[in-house]
Design a protein around this motif. Structure first.
Motif, mmCIF file in Angstrom:
data_model
loop_
_atom_site.group_PDB
_atom_site.id
_atom_site.type_symbol
_atom_site.label_atom_id
_atom_site.label_comp_id
_atom_site.label_asym_id
_atom_site.label_seq_id
_atom_site.Cartn_x
_atom_site.Cartn_y
_atom_site.Cartn_z
ATOM 1 N N ALA A 59 0.813 -1.213 0.000
ATOM 2 C CA ALA A 59 0.000 0.000 0.000
ATOM 3 C C ALA A 59 0.847 1.263 0.000
ATOM 4 N N SER A 60 2.100 1.135 0.414
ATOM 5 C CA SER A 60 2.974 2.308 0.490
ATOM 6 C C SER A 60 4.006 2.248 -0.626
ATOM 7 N N PRO A 61 4.085 3.280 -1.448
ATOM 8 C CA PRO A 61 5.084 3.272 -2.523
ATOM 9 C C PRO A 61 6.490 3.348 -1.954
#
Length: 307
Positions: A179-181
């Motif tokens: 979910a986190s780049p």
């Protein structure tokens, strides 16, 4: 004017004797005399003085001789060009490949087709040992190889470094890390089962990943074994949002995998990459090798980017 006539004229001019010229041309003397006469009639001038006992060039023959030689030399060059093109068209590069080359192989083949379209490429898949054995035996012209090459045990081969292949982590698409780049750390996977191929199938990859995990402070937990990478990705994707399992693939390969249920995350740990080499024989390099190396040296905008 026929090239045959010009060739006969030059031979007679060298020998100054129709009989000796015929012997060197491996034909009868009458044929030489006849063709030279036809050439003289077409040029509307005599090229040889036949009035004395020995044959001599006329003034016109003296002027015509260098031009005739230039004409025959041009014929030889034209034949050589055609022969070279025919040989190039017959060139087939037999390349040993492996799973995971991905977009690298696409790039190389596209570049080779653009720069040397006359070269035909035959791709042969196989395990590392099999590919190297076949290159050493002359059954393959070259083979792609990843990882260390010092202990291959094949003195007759040389290994040309091509590019670096970064690895990426594969996690379920709904995993919190996805979910986190950005990049992930190996330590994020401590305690999570790692699915890897058997070491005998890809020693360089397995050794790199296991050593990197130890350097990050943990021993990887072995995950279940699956029959193929497709099965592995399917199983990881089925884990949903839980930590589940993880594996690694080459970034270049990940770009070609259409599996929306998993995510591919680059590592921030240094050294998570392997060098790709081209293995070729030290002696008797195959035709087309230089063109292949130039194709391997090409780059595209996303070559070094993770998916």
């Amino acid at each position: 004017m026929e090239l045959r006539q010009v060739r006969y004229f030059v031979m007679v001019a060298q020998e100054l004797h129709f009989g000796r010229a015929a012997d060197r041309l491996h034909i009868v003397q009458s044929a030489v005399s006849q063709q030279v006469r036809r050439l003289e009639r077409e040029l509307r001038t005599e090229l040889f003085d036949r009035s004395a006992r020995q044959v001599r060039l006329t003034a016109a023959g003296e002027r015509f001789l260098p031009e005739a030689r230039a004409l025959l030399a041009a014929e030889e060059r034209a034949r050589a060009v055609v022969a070279e093109l025919a040989a190039a068209r017959a060139t087939t590069l037999r390349l040993g490949t492996s799973t995971g080359l991905g977009t690298h192989l696409d790039r190389v083949l596209d570049a080779l087709a653009g720069s040397a379209p006359e070269i035909r490429v035959e791709l042969v898949a196989g395990r590392t040992r099999e590919r190297l054995d076949r290159v050493a035996a002359g059954e393959l012209d070259a083979a792609f190889l990843r990882g260390e090459v010092a202990d291959t045990g094949r003195d007759g081969l040389r290994y040309l470094p091509l590019w670096q292949d970064p690895l990426v982590a594969v996690v379920p698409a709904r995993h919190p890390l996805a979910a986190s780049p950005g990049t992930v750390a190996l330590a994020d996977f401590a305690g999570v089962p790692l699915v890897l191929t058997e070491r005998r199938n890809n020693r360089a990859l397995v050794d790199l990943v296991v050593s990197a995990c130890h350097a990050a402070g943990f021993a990887p937990v072995p995950g279940p074994a699956y029959g193929s990478l497709d099965d592995t990705l399917t199983a990881i994707g089925a884990c949903g949002s839980a930590a589940g399992m993880w594996t690694v693939v080459y970034a270049a390969h990940a770009r070609r995998l259409s599996t929306p249920r998993v995510a591919y995350l680059p590592f921030r740990n240094p050294g998570m990459e392997l060098t790709t080499y081209l293995a070729v024989r030290r002696a008797d390099p195959p035709p087309g090798l230089e063109a292949l190396l130039r194709a391997c040296a090409t780059r595209t905008a996303d070559d070094d980017l993770a998916p």
